[in-house]
Design a protein around this motif. Structure first.
Motif: not given
Ligand code: SF4
Ligand code: SF4
Ligand code: SF4
Ligand code: SF4
Lengths: 201, 151
Positions: A118, A135-137, A157-158, A173-179, A190
């Motif tokens: 990130l 962010c879903p996480i 995460i942040m 982070c799972t790399g979903c790129k939602t952010c 990301v």
């Protein structure tokens, strides 16, 4: 001379020869074991990590859909999929298989390692906190994360703290790129990094 | 069924003439068609013959994502093929545009919106045996009892 002509005519009149000449059909070649056909489900449970969708080089080839029974499963679209087999190798749960790719990876002890990095451009970031809220996480860790993204939870995460977007646990982070998609300024990026690894021993 | 129809069925089952057209492919699929002609696959032993002339063809093999220049030409080429005829698309390109279908590219897939497509063989590119088996399974559906069905 004439005897050789007669010989030839006799040869061509042999029933086996005629039969072979007109009706022989060799069966079509079978695909070798190493051929990566369209990925198929192995029956392992999909944990919705979406690594297959992230690595797929062909637009619209693979989609992870929620099935009728509530489980997730990847769906391959023929006509888009180029049978590269990357989704098979990238999946950490071996949900897909294609040819003998999985067996070969096991034998050669090769696998893919995925990591996500990130980065926020402080000059562009306006500390709105959209990314941390979307962010879903983060949502799972701190469901009360509100619009200001000032979380009191240290496991997220942040979060926005002291007028700055700070990353506390980027490794989650799972790399979903939602952010990335929700950021109005394109400030957060990301990077998805995949490494091919082989165990030596 | 008349005797003449039976005879036609018999002959047509061993005389499938194909013509192929590249409407903007990367050549990968064309190479696979070429591989069908090689001794390893030997297309002609199944009674499939390749021409470069659509007027002699029964089946049109189409590769490629359909560049804009082909918009009208593919249709006129299709009209030149005498009945009974069928079109088979080869590869991902005629279905989705594959690698060429990006923003700003001048391709116009799918091919099926320009001419009627009887079958498509997905893959980038498909295996020669997939091409041969598709032609062989499609041909009887189109050509068997063609005159009787038309009546
Ligand atoms: S095989 Fe390759 S192109 Fe097909 S779905 Fe998997 S990653 Fe995408
Ligand atoms: S990529 Fe997804 S998981 Fe990672 S920080 Fe952004 S929203 Fe959260
Ligand atoms: S969404 Fe963009 S601008 Fe808002 S806090 Fe996140 S990185 Fe900064
Ligand atoms: S499907 Fe693949 S191999 Fe065939 S023409 Fe398109 S890009 Fe080339």
């Amino acid at each position: 001379m004439s005897s050789s002509i007669i010989y030839y005519i006799r040869e061509f009149c042999r029933p086996e020869w005629l039969k072979k000449f007109f009706f022989a059909k060799t069966p079509l070649l079978e695909a070798p074991a190493h051929f990566r056909d369209y990925p198929q489900l192995t029956g392992n449970e999909c944990t919705h990590e979406l690594r297959c969708m992230m690595i797929c080089p062909s637009p619209g080839a693979i989609e992870v859909l929620k099935m009728d029974d509530g489980t997730w499963a990847p769906v391959i679209y023929k006509g888009h999929c180029i049978r590269c087999g990357l989704c098979v190798e990238a999946c950490p749960d071996n949900v897909l298989r294609s040819g003998d790719l999985l067996e070969r990876n096991k034998y050669e002890k090769t696998y893919f390692l995925a990591s996500y990095f990130l980065h926020v451009d402080d000059a562009k970031c306006m500390k709105c906190g959209n990314c941390a809220v979307a962010c879903p996480i983060n949502k799972e860790i701190d469901p009360r994360l509100g619009s200001s993204a000032a979380s009191s939870n240290d496991d997220v995460i942040m979060r926005v703290k002291d007028g700055r977007l700070t990353f506390l646990h980027p490794e989650k982070c799972t790399g979903c790129k939602t952010c990335e998609k929700t950021c109005p300024n394109g400030a957060i990026t990301v990077a998805r990094v995949v490494e091919g690894v082989q165990d030596e021993d | 069924m008349s005797i003449i129809q039976k005879l036609k069925n018999k002959v047509r089952s061993r005389s499938i003439h194909v013509s192929y057209v590249n409407v903007g492919s990367c050549n990968g699929c064309d190479i696979e068609i070429l591989a069908c002609l090689s001794p390893r696959y030997d297309l002609e032993q199944y009674g499939i013959y390749v021409h470069n002339n659509p007027r002699e063809a029964d089946i049109l093999l189409i590769t490629g994502a359909l560049c804009e220049q082909w918009d009208d030409k593919l249709v006129s080429l299709w009209e030149k093929i005498p009945e009974p005829k069928a079109a088979i698309t080869i590869g991902n390109c005629p279905v989705s545009g594959c690698v060429f279908n990006r923003r700003g590219s001048y391709v116009n897939p799918p091919v099926s919106k320009h001419i009627p497509v009887a079958a498509s063989i997905p893959g980038c590119p498909p295996r020669p045996s997939e091409i041969v088996s598709t032609i062989l399974s499609l041909a009887p559906e189109v050509f068997k009892d063609f005159e009787e069905k038309k009546r």
